[in-house]
Design a protein around this motif. Sequence first.
Motif, PDB file in Angstrom:
ATOM      1  N   GLU A 208       5.999   6.135  -3.996  1.00  0.00           N
ATOM      2  CA  GLU A 208       6.690   5.140  -4.806  1.00  0.00           C
ATOM      3  C   GLU A 208       6.409   5.471  -6.258  1.00  0.00           C
ATOM      4  O   GLU A 208       5.250   5.544  -6.676  1.00  0.00           O
ATOM      5  CB  GLU A 208       6.219   3.715  -4.471  1.00  0.00           C
ATOM      6  CG  GLU A 208       6.718   3.257  -3.107  1.00  0.00           C
ATOM      7  CD  GLU A 208       6.469   1.777  -2.821  1.00  0.00           C
ATOM      8  OE1 GLU A 208       5.508   1.209  -3.363  1.00  0.00           O
ATOM      9  OE2 GLU A 208       7.266   1.204  -2.044  1.00  0.00           O
ATOM     10  N   ASP A 242       2.341   5.048  -5.532  1.00  0.00           N
ATOM     11  CA  ASP A 242       1.864   4.115  -4.516  1.00  0.00           C
ATOM     12  C   ASP A 242       2.331   4.604  -3.143  1.00  0.00           C
ATOM     13  O   ASP A 242       3.358   4.181  -2.626  1.00  0.00           O
ATOM     14  CB  ASP A 242       2.417   2.718  -4.825  1.00  0.00           C
ATOM     15  CG  ASP A 242       1.774   1.656  -3.959  1.00  0.00           C
ATOM     16  OD1 ASP A 242       0.663   1.899  -3.473  1.00  0.00           O
ATOM     17  OD2 ASP A 242       2.378   0.582  -3.789  1.00  0.00           O
ATOM     18  N   LYS A 262       0.128   0.540   2.883  1.00  0.00           N
ATOM     19  CA  LYS A 262      -0.043   0.830   1.467  1.00  0.00           C
ATOM     20  C   LYS A 262      -1.478   1.194   1.111  1.00  0.00           C
ATOM     21  O   LYS A 262      -1.712   1.865   0.110  1.00  0.00           O
ATOM     22  CB  LYS A 262       0.338  -0.415   0.645  1.00  0.00           C
ATOM     23  CG  LYS A 262       1.737  -0.913   0.878  1.00  0.00           C
ATOM     24  CD  LYS A 262       2.735  -0.064   0.136  1.00  0.00           C
ATOM     25  CE  LYS A 262       4.119  -0.649   0.273  1.00  0.00           C
ATOM     26  NZ  LYS A 262       5.072   0.006  -0.603  1.00  0.00           N
TER      27      LYS A 262
END
Length: 431
Positions: A208, A242, A262
């Motif tokens: 990300e 991320d 995550k």
Amino acid sequence: MSIKANDPARISWLPVPPQSDFPIQNIPFGVFLTRDDVITIGTRIGDTAIDLGALHQLGYFNDIPLTDDIFLQDSLNDFISDGKKTWRSVRNRIAELFDKDNGELQHQDAHKKIILFDLDEIEMQLPVHIGDYTDFYSSREHATNVGKMFRDPENALLPNWLHLPVGYHGRSSTIVPSGTPVRRPYGQLLPRGSEEPVFGPSTRVDFELEMAFITTDANKMGEPIPVAEAEDYIFGLVLFNDWSARDIQKWEYVPLGPFLAKSFASSISPWIVTLDALEPFRVASPDQHPQPLPYLKQDGPRSFDIHLEVGLIPENGSENTICRSNFKHMYWTMAQQLAHHTVNGCKINSGDMMGSGTISGKTEDSFGSMLELAWMGTKPVALNNGETRTFVEDMDTVVMRGFCHDNGLRIGFGEVRSQLLPALPADRFQR
Ligand code: CA
């Protein structure tokens, strides 16, 4: 106090290569290990790293009230706690000292030997001890794309999205500096058409494209930070990858949001570029309709024009630029994020890190994740070695870069670079 360090006419006596992200107008802060295995706080001009601990010991900051050991630390947290006035004084003094018209240090060869390092003589560390990490979801384009893919194309944005900067509390323990490899995670996955999950390595590892800001101590528990003051408590920004496992995420995220999808890794660029250094690149943020509630209303230009790029390097190939985006696309600004974060009295500490959320633009080549670029696997991204990608594959390296430029002045973040390693062997999970 004015920001003398930002004077665009200033030239350093240290060499600065053309197109460098680190002219004398940048003066970022980081932490590094020196050739003598000493850990210190430093800055960088061109390709020269500057040991601020040594500079202070030699008396070059005598006119600024600083404790003796402020730079002889393995994190910037105490320096950041000293507040904006100190950050500004130190940046201004560094600019003055390395100005080509200033001979104080320029002609002290013995001191220069102690203070200056080539980049290959140092090893960058995490710049702050990150107590808490929060990740927002503030790009309208990203939230719309994900909503279209995962839920309902007609109602891509959930009802709260235009009223508040959506976020969640992440893990700080697995935030790592650029250069640290990341291993493909295992988790629970729900195969297509199945109602029962299986256990295995994620097959949908994604990056990300984000930026993250780092705060100073800002408030007491119970006290909000007003939106108009919020920027005073932002020390600076880094590039932020991320890492995300989309298959783990899809199964686990209801109803409390992302969890193990995550927390296996997030990678940051090691030099924190101060908000002060970004001042020349302020721009208006997108219009907000509906109007935000009064505690989120802000005046003036609150966004920053930061060009962002993602490169993907396959194991046997060269770099492919697969995304070009810009930080100014963010719908919610950093000031609004921090005001919202503290409106309930949540305490913010020095060294806390706040991710922006994936920064996607309007066009298909500006989407900030593989999920969007390859539209959930339906539009594979072609690489220049003939291969294609729908997600990140083993041994791929992902590089993110960010820079501002205007009228010949370029202020950048360098890069965050990390390679995806294969998953651990399955027998590591057998009981
Ligand atoms: Ca994120």
